[in-house]
Motif scaffolding. Structure first.
Motif, mmCIF file in Angstrom:
data_model
loop_
_atom_site.group_PDB
_atom_site.id
_atom_site.type_symbol
_atom_site.label_atom_id
_atom_site.label_comp_id
_atom_site.label_asym_id
_atom_site.label_seq_id
_atom_site.Cartn_x
_atom_site.Cartn_y
_atom_site.Cartn_z
ATOM 1 N N ASP E 95 -12.367 -49.450 3.053
ATOM 2 C CA ASP E 95 -12.010 -48.094 2.646
ATOM 3 C C ASP E 95 -10.527 -47.789 2.877
ATOM 4 O O ASP E 95 -9.928 -47.002 2.142
ATOM 5 C CB ASP E 95 -12.890 -47.050 3.341
ATOM 6 C CG ASP E 95 -13.008 -47.286 4.839
ATOM 7 O OD1 ASP E 95 -12.725 -48.392 5.311
ATOM 8 O OD2 ASP E 95 -13.379 -46.343 5.552
ATOM 9 N N GLY E 96 -9.931 -48.420 3.872
ATOM 10 C CA GLY E 96 -8.496 -48.242 4.023
ATOM 11 C C GLY E 96 -7.791 -48.880 2.839
ATOM 12 O O GLY E 96 -6.923 -48.294 2.200
ATOM 13 N N VAL E 121 -16.505 -51.352 0.740
ATOM 14 C CA VAL E 121 -17.149 -51.247 2.045
ATOM 15 C C VAL E 121 -16.546 -50.087 2.825
ATOM 16 O O VAL E 121 -15.436 -50.171 3.346
ATOM 17 C CB VAL E 121 -17.000 -52.561 2.825
ATOM 18 C CG1 VAL E 121 -17.671 -52.441 4.191
ATOM 19 C CG2 VAL E 121 -17.598 -53.705 2.027
ATOM 20 N N ASN E 123 -16.507 -47.914 5.889
ATOM 21 C CA ASN E 123 -16.925 -47.757 7.281
ATOM 22 C C ASN E 123 -16.124 -46.644 7.974
ATOM 23 O O ASN E 123 -16.037 -46.591 9.196
ATOM 24 C CB ASN E 123 -16.832 -49.081 8.049
ATOM 25 C CG ASN E 123 -15.415 -49.635 8.056
ATOM 26 O OD1 ASN E 123 -14.486 -48.994 7.571
ATOM 27 N ND2 ASN E 123 -15.249 -50.820 8.603
ATOM 28 N N ILE E 125 -13.196 -46.025 8.618
ATOM 29 C CA ILE E 125 -12.159 -46.346 9.602
ATOM 30 C C ILE E 125 -11.389 -47.597 9.164
ATOM 31 O O ILE E 125 -11.827 -48.330 8.280
ATOM 32 C CB ILE E 125 -12.794 -46.589 10.999
ATOM 33 C CG1 ILE E 125 -11.779 -46.294 12.103
ATOM 34 C CG2 ILE E 125 -13.345 -48.010 11.109
ATOM 35 C CD1 ILE E 125 -12.409 -45.828 13.385
ATOM 36 N N TYR E 126 -10.215 -47.772 9.731
ATOM 37 C CA TYR E 126 -9.503 -49.044 9.588
ATOM 38 C C TYR E 126 -10.006 -49.944 10.698
ATOM 39 O O TYR E 126 -9.646 -49.760 11.861
ATOM 40 C CB TYR E 126 -7.998 -48.863 9.783
ATOM 41 C CG TYR E 126 -7.267 -48.165 8.663
ATOM 42 C CD1 TYR E 126 -7.939 -47.430 7.711
ATOM 43 C CD2 TYR E 126 -5.888 -48.254 8.561
ATOM 44 C CE1 TYR E 126 -7.261 -46.789 6.681
ATOM 45 C CE2 TYR E 126 -5.201 -47.625 7.537
ATOM 46 C CZ TYR E 126 -5.891 -46.893 6.606
ATOM 47 O OH TYR E 126 -5.205 -46.268 5.597
ATOM 48 N N GLY E 127 -10.839 -50.910 10.359
ATOM 49 C CA GLY E 127 -11.360 -51.799 11.379
ATOM 50 C C GLY E 127 -10.293 -52.768 11.867
ATOM 51 O O GLY E 127 -9.938 -52.813 13.048
HETATM 52 MG MG LIG Z 1 -12.687 -49.633 6.836
#
Ligand SMILES: [Mg+2]
Ligand SMILES: Cc1ncc(C[n+]2csc(CCOP(=O)(O)OP(=O)(O)O)c2C)c(N)n1
Ligand SMILES: Cc1ncc(C[n+]2csc(CCOP(=O)(O)OP(=O)(O)O)c2C)c(N)n1
Ligand code: SF4
Ligand code: SF4
Ligand code: SF4
Ligand code: SF4
Ligand code: SF4
Ligand code: SF4
Ligand SMILES: [Mg+2]
Lengths: 354, 185, 75, 252, 252, 354, 75, 185
Positions: E95-96, E121, E123, E125-127
């Motif tokens: 998503d980032g 995908v 989520n 957040i920036y994983g």
């Molecule tokens: Mg993400």
């Protein structure tokens, strides 16, 4: 204020705040993300503003906007993200807007990796964007020096109306060292009468632009820029020289690598080798004169970089063939060990140039 | 005096904060110090390590090519760094987790049953402190009190209640190493 | 065995443990090479081969088998 | 005699470089009049984009900053976020600028509900660079880069920016208006005023999409161009309000 | 014994670098199984983006290209447009990557109706970079760059990508699914298959938004993370089909 | 095929098609837009593909995709748009993908204007993006030469798996001259077994990436790149020398300006001055050896550029102090006249260095 | 005069010509400095001061005046 | 022989295509030629100009600092370029549109009533051809036939019907200049 233990990235943030910069627009990227996170936490505490931009391109253009409105402003990134800012940096230079841009370099090219590297030297010192411009580049080698140079960066930016780059690498950003923020007197910033912040009835509207449809006008703008660059070259060169008085050979290195080099030189001196260190603190303007002068007295110069050889070109330009120039470098995020630098220094005497 | 220490283990074993504790304590004792982590996504699940240099005098490089000491919290870390330890150097291992052995004769390996001790203290998270206790005792590079005050600082006042058990952990580490040393002598 | 785990690939995330309707998966006491406690089935007999565990496992650790149905006698 | 219509103080007394009959000039006037009427000229900062309106800073009688192609919303964000709240900040952007290269910036400034006003001049083409296809060019439209006429397969389908941005929770006021005749110009003015008022009241992101002409690159006379807006553009880009949650935003 | 579930050929036999319980792994498997089932592994080119899934090329058992952060749709466009029509091209983006830096590229590939499949995908957040705010982070969500929790005023409102892209005439099939429990994983698989089939039939742009977890940066256990998807994410990101004009696109 | 009268921008397009490139991703920008329009018209006629990207960033990444799929592909832009491609170019270099990128330079920095300029020299020759990489840069000075060099650009790109830059300026792009497309034999392109185009069951999956998380691995990649660059330096330098045999002074210029310089030199020769011209055709690799050699024999060298002085740095690096190097340049899109260049040449004899 | 044109600013686009309900605007025969034929009103008397021409003029060329209404006598 | 010609006028007066006609004709006559336009947005409404160099032998620069000839189609163009014309050079003006006069004694100015003639021919767009006719006649740089075949090529076959009137325009230009010259002699 006593000593505190901080990460290099955080030191940059706090140093900026101490330099009166409370506006930050950034985008996360390893190995500089702690700076972004630090600003997100700290700036609201000092009535400043942190904004996570949607991209590096947006971030640099937000900086362009904030700078045009007359405030001290900063952004930061690491190599791939820095490349994306090139158009914006060229605009800042063209429109003569002050701002500080941090590049915490990592291994390249392409996605590369996130280990420390100095392979963005060309990009930051030769104007990675289009057009004839330069940006002053400051390269601290310790966390304490970050504090000084960040403050200098903002001063230079304002004094000359120019974007300034603070260049480090992943090592500098990620490591911790005790640092001390000496108390700073409340600074008076010069009024920026040129800023587009709303006229408030005080004079005619102002315009910030880098466009001149007429070639003659654009040449005038360029001449103005070039004059400014000459002035900066005269007034703002910073360089550190160590053990140079009696040196027969000189090693030139900047940033974190200069620390490894210093250790290696000290080892060499213990062995009786007369080696000196020149550490450019400003990469642009480059301390060419110091190097040119010393090149007349020494038997050889070795440039050490975490790159395939970029600064060494400026060294050669300064030396103009007056003494042999050799190079030792590691790439891809490999940090050269003190040991291997020492070995490279040992070869110096033998007149080997790589 | 100068110590070039690498602490290595799985991500999540507290490697980074162990290093920070030492660095903070060293700063408070007025020593020169640097803390340099491995970083990035390879930490996830993989191994993490941190280099801590503590010295009485100024030094250049924060990078450690040949550690004087190694604290190894798992097998891969031990295997990775054991060969680089300086001759005459020391390795402190969590003997509950590190099962491989060193073939080197020029270094000393200290086996610390850190997890066992921590479990005895009913606080698994103190395993690191047990090893640090052993490390500072053996090397004499820092005082136990400095370490504890570093902990107080880093945990923040909200976690004050954890101080006593950590103090105990440090002392247990100290005890273990002293005993081991005396038995060698 | 209906359900088998590729132990060295398991990250001990417990998702399979929680999803199993028969509650027959547990994390084992041991630690694998990567430092995780791998999952294991404690009662193969109770497994219905429903595949829930395999479907939710992020690491494709699990293989599910089902006894062949006895061929019905030709009537 | 009473003056019932004269050139607004909101415009500098410069001659524009626009082609004869180009409605960029009308839109300039509407924005300038609005700022004058709001008494906001001295506390407004405009952001000129890259497109035929790149020299907008020579025309608007307020502080102006010129932004890189597509980045005006980011520049405006930078300006707005560091100045006192009473400052009005607007961007003036073409469809190539806003909907092509600047798509990321416009979506995100809307999503962030930046308290700025965007004047979005949709003329279904790149005027400045000589008539290339824009993301807003119509199916069948012949341009320098769709010489056979735009087809869905080769060049995709035109983007309706207002409709798209309206789906974002961040956008507050979005309206599409036109300049193809006098009544619509008057309506356009009202919409522009509403947008700036939205900003005055700190209600967040406002955007007015103005359908505009490009006689030069459409290869039509100014008059034919107005008809083309009416007959070809409006059917694909229906006029109207696409988002209005000003009420909800009061005091956010 | 008959094997009823085993590791798909669509995955290389490599161990992933994902954190324990991260649902990236599940989504990988679903895509890989789909490609295997369609018999498409040998004629598929995948595009890995920059995010935790950057090493996707080590996992998918087909030709893979790694794209710059946010640019996967552009890279996929380049690949798809120059290869024979039977090739399947997909991107796998966080998503980032997709909703922040890559917003321009995803909107335009949808508008052009690029005949590619996007696995998105989300989520929240920036994983990869350690838990910074994403454009999809929820209001109130604490991240490294919204330490006090996301607020509409400071950081704007979360972007619903599927809803937004659905407004574009160019997009053909868009569905949002989740991985928080077994039935939804099964549904997700079906959606992914539909998306690839859309591409097989040359019907244009398809995107499947998959709600996913990031236990590490959410600071939750894997199990708690699944619950967070169900309880926090789905209410803001409702599951379902947002666009389906596959019929209309037959033979375009 | 006889002579045809075409605009430089169109010549580039047709030359690319003749070189077997039928895929183009671009974005309009003056003064290169005619190239984009030309491709839009021509490529469908040759069963190729033209796609107008949403931005320069998207365009270079589409090129990255197409190149990774194994086809000959091109994009083009002008200065500000070229800056935006820097990240992408670094990725192409890192992933070792062949592609041709055209930069028809204009006045900078910032938005600048649309008049001809050569102020992107640093950006194109020193790797304007991050990391240690270079791209071969070809700089035609006539429309006929565009045809040759475009073809060369694609050959070099494929032979070395590298992005190649074709550098011109607004004058080259906008002017018309008669050109002749000599009939080209149907070329056999080498199979690109590394391309990610779908395995078709032929071997294991392939991967295109520029990422190596391990520093050692990334250093290996960098070493491979550096070896490639050494090879290119050995094999691909192109330079034109005119009137150099008896020259006492040398003027160095590239691209269109070399034409003005040639006229000025011819005028000077009429006046009896012994002036030679060296025209680098490849800017990277730079013809340093030729210049180094000649610098031993001449009394001085003058570099002429439409910039504030960029190539002159490479000249100085080559000369290493062996002869004085002076510079004459105009900026902002001003084209120096033959007359003023002639005046600059006259000063040469007098030992003036700017 | 109700309607006046700033001649040197006019680009001769004809939009005012076409919009005037009274059909009193024409492009003049002469050419201004910029090479355009400027618009002019051929019958001021017929002008209703409706402002349509001024509203549509892209170049803000036109000024419109209206005779003051006579004050009604106080009744 | 070498001509360095600048043609200048309002955008829309056909400046660029006049230059192209000459360039094409020159190419067909086997001459060396270059065509270099001013370009960009300033063309809109403003002035446009093109530099055409025609030469029997190879030449370097397509840029013209000091034109040997100038064709000026409006006042601003005349004012802009008149001072730069080489001494001994010539200016051809559309006398219907250019009203300012040259103060220079070292050049010749030819007044061509191009618009009047074009109107007489009922085809306004041939004004440029009238001037070109005068230009090639006076300078002798190209043949009228080459110009006409260039026109055929550039107009394309669809506009064949325009050829006769353009031929007439060229001839009228030729006539005007011959007459003017003979009256001077
Ligand atoms: Mg993400
Ligand atoms: C980075 C960059 N890319 C491309 C350009 C060239 N360019 C200038 S204006 C423009 C398009 C303008 O079109 P639009 O925004 O629709 O404005 P209009 O001229 O139609 O009003 C382009 C592509 C540029 N200046 N900078
Ligand atoms: C140009 C550029 N900017 C920033 C980064 C740093 N970066 C790497 S991954 C990432 C975010 C990834 O988040 P997301 O796409 O949501 O993927 P996730 O890790 O959550 O799966 C960022 C900002 C980069 N590599 N390149
Ligand atoms: S297949 Fe079903 S019953 Fe068997 S272990 Fe897995 S989840 Fe449990
Ligand atoms: S779901 Fe998979 S990885 Fe997680 S514990 Fe179960 S088997 Fe192991
Ligand atoms: S080119 Fe088109 S948009 Fe630009 S000024 Fe002319 S008519 Fe207006
Ligand atoms: S950081 Fe988050 S998204 Fe990335 S692998 Fe770990 S859990 Fe998954
Ligand atoms: S004001 Fe009305 S009536 Fe008068 S000239 Fe203008 S359009 Fe015509
Ligand atoms: S509308 Fe304005 S510019 Fe156009 S003709 Fe009328 S007065 Fe002139
Ligand atoms: Mg437009």
């Amino acid at each position: 204020m006593g000593k505190v233990l901080m990460k290099g990235n955080e030191v940059i943030g706090e140093a900026a705040i101490h330099a009166g910069c409370v506006y930050f627009f950034g985008y996360p990227i390893t190995p500089q993300s702690e700076l972004v996170a630090y600003m997100a936490k700290r700036l609201p505490e000092v009535n400043g503003l942190f904004l996570q931009a949607e991209s590096e391109v947006a971030a640099i253009n937000m900086v362009y906007g904030a700078a045009s409105a007359g405030v001290r402003v900063m952004t930061s990134s690491s190599s791939p993200g820095f490349s994306l800012k090139q158009e914006g940096i060229s605009y800042l230079a063209g429109a003569e807007l002050p701002a500080v841009i941090v590049n915490i370099g990592r291994g390249g090219p392409g996605l590369g990796n996130i280990q420390p590297a100095q392979s963005d030297y060309f990009q930051v010192t030769k104007g990675g964007g289009h057009g004839d411009y330069y940006t002053p580049v400051l390269a601290p080698s310790t966390l304490q020096e970050i504090i000084e140079l960040t403050s200098e960066a903002f001063r230079i930016a304002d004094d000359y109306r120019t974007p300034v780059i603070l260049l480090g690498d992943g090592m500098l950003g990620q490591m911790m060292e005790p640092v001390e923020f000496r108390d700073i007197k409340e600074k008076e910033f010069k009024e920026k009468e040129w800023a587009t912040s709303g006229t408030e009835g005080d004079g005619p509207p102002r315009v910030i632009t880098s466009l001149d449809l007429s070639d003659i006008k654009l040449e005038e703008r360029n001449n103005r820029l070039q004059e400014k660059y000459s002035k900066i070259k005269k007034q703002e060169i910073k360089v550190e020289s160590l053990y140079t008085e009696d040196a027969e050979h000189i090693v030139i290195a900047y940033g974190t690598v200069a620390r490894m080099v210093q250790s290696a030189i000290e080892k060499a001196r213990e062995e009786g080798m007369k080696i000196g260190l020149i550490r450019p603190v400003t990469l642009w303007p480059f301390p060419s004169e110091v190097i040119s002068r010393i090149s007349e007295d020494v038997k050889g110069i070795l440039a050490v970089e975490m790159s395939a050889g970029q600064m060494v070109e400026d060294v050669r330009l300064a030396v103009e063939g007056k003494t042999p120039v050799s190079f030792y470098g590691r790439t891809g995020g490999v940090i050269p060990s003190v040991e291997e630098i020492y070995e490279a220094i040992k070869k110096l005497g033998k007149g080997v140039t790589a | 005096m100068k110590q070039e220490l690498i602490i290595a283990g799985f991500g999540g074993q507290g490697v980074m904060s162990m290093g920070q504790l030492l660095a903070y304590a060293a700063m408070k004792e007025g020593k020169e110090v640097s803390w340099l982590p491995s970083y990035g996504p390879e930490q996830r699940g993989g191994t993490a390590n941190v280099s801590v240099v503590i010295s009485d005098s100024k030094f250049g490089s924060p990078v450690i090519d040949r550690p004087t000491s190694l604290i190894a919290l798992n097998n891969p870390s031990f295997q990775k760094f054991e060969p680089s330890v300086k001759e005459g150097g020391e390795i402190f291992i969590n003997e509950d987790l590190v099962t491989v052995q060193s073939g080197r004769k020029d270094i000393t390996v200290h086996l610390i049953p850190a997890l066992t001790v921590a479990n005895e203290l009913n606080e698994q998270r103190t395993a690191g402190m047990v090893i640090l206790g052993a490390f500072i005792t053996k090397t004499g590079i820092l005082k136990a009190e400095s370490l504890l005050s570093a902990l107080t600082y880093l945990l923040g006042t909200k976690k004050d209640h954890l101080i006593p058990v950590n103090r105990q952990a440090i002392l247990r580490g100290e005890k273990i190493i002293r005993k081991a040393l005396s038995s060698i002598n | 065995m209906r359900v088998t785990f590729r132990e060295e690939r398991c990250k001990g995330c417990s998702l399979c443990v929680n999803v199993c309707p028969q509650e027959i998966i547990k994390l084992s006491g041991k630690v694998n090479k990567k430092g995780y406690q791998p999952a294991e089935a404690v009662d193969q007999e109770a497994c219905t081969s429903c595949s829930a565990c395999a479907i939710i496992c992020p690491d494709a650790v699990i293989t599910i088998k089902r006894p062949e149905r006895k061929k019905r006698k030709a009537s | 005699m009473k003056t019932v219509f004269e050139r607004t103080e909101g415009l500098k007394d410069n001659e524009t470089h626009y082609c004869p009959g180009c409605t960029h000039g009308i839109i300039h006037r509407l924005v300038a009049e609005t700022l004058e009427e709001l008494g906001a000229l001295e506390r407004t900062v405009g952001v000129a984009s890259v497109g035929c309106s790149v020299l907008a800073y020579d025309y608007f009688n307020c502080d102006m900053t010129q932004a890189a192609h597509g980045r005006a919303p980011a520049v405006a964000t930078g300006i707005k976020r560091v100045l006192p709240d009473d400052r009005l900040v607007f961007t003036y952007q073409g469809d190539g600028d806003l909907a092509s290269i600047g798509m990321g910036e416009i979506v995100h400034s809307a999503a962030r509900s930046e308290n700025i006003t965007v004047i979005f001049v949709n003329n279904a083409i790149y005027g400045m660079t000589g008539g290339q296809m824009a993301p807003t060019s119509l199916i069948g439209q012949k341009t320098a880069t769709s010489p056979g006429g735009r087809t869905p397969r080769a060049q995709g389908l035109p983007i309706r920016v207002s409709e798209m941005l309206a789906t974002l929770d961040g956008s507050t006021y979005i309206e599409r208006v036109s300049t193809h005749n006098v009544p619509h110009i008057i309506k356009a003015k009202k919409a522009i005023r509403k947008a700036f008022e939205t900003q005055e009241k700190q209600q967040g992101f406002s955007l007015i999409e103005v359908l505009s002409t490009c006689p030069t690159n459409w290869g039509l006379t100014p008059e034919e161009s107005l008809d083309w807006v009416r007959d070809e553009m409006i059917p694909y880009y229906p006029l109207g309000i696409y988002k209005d949650i000003r009420k909800e935003r009061e005091g956010v």
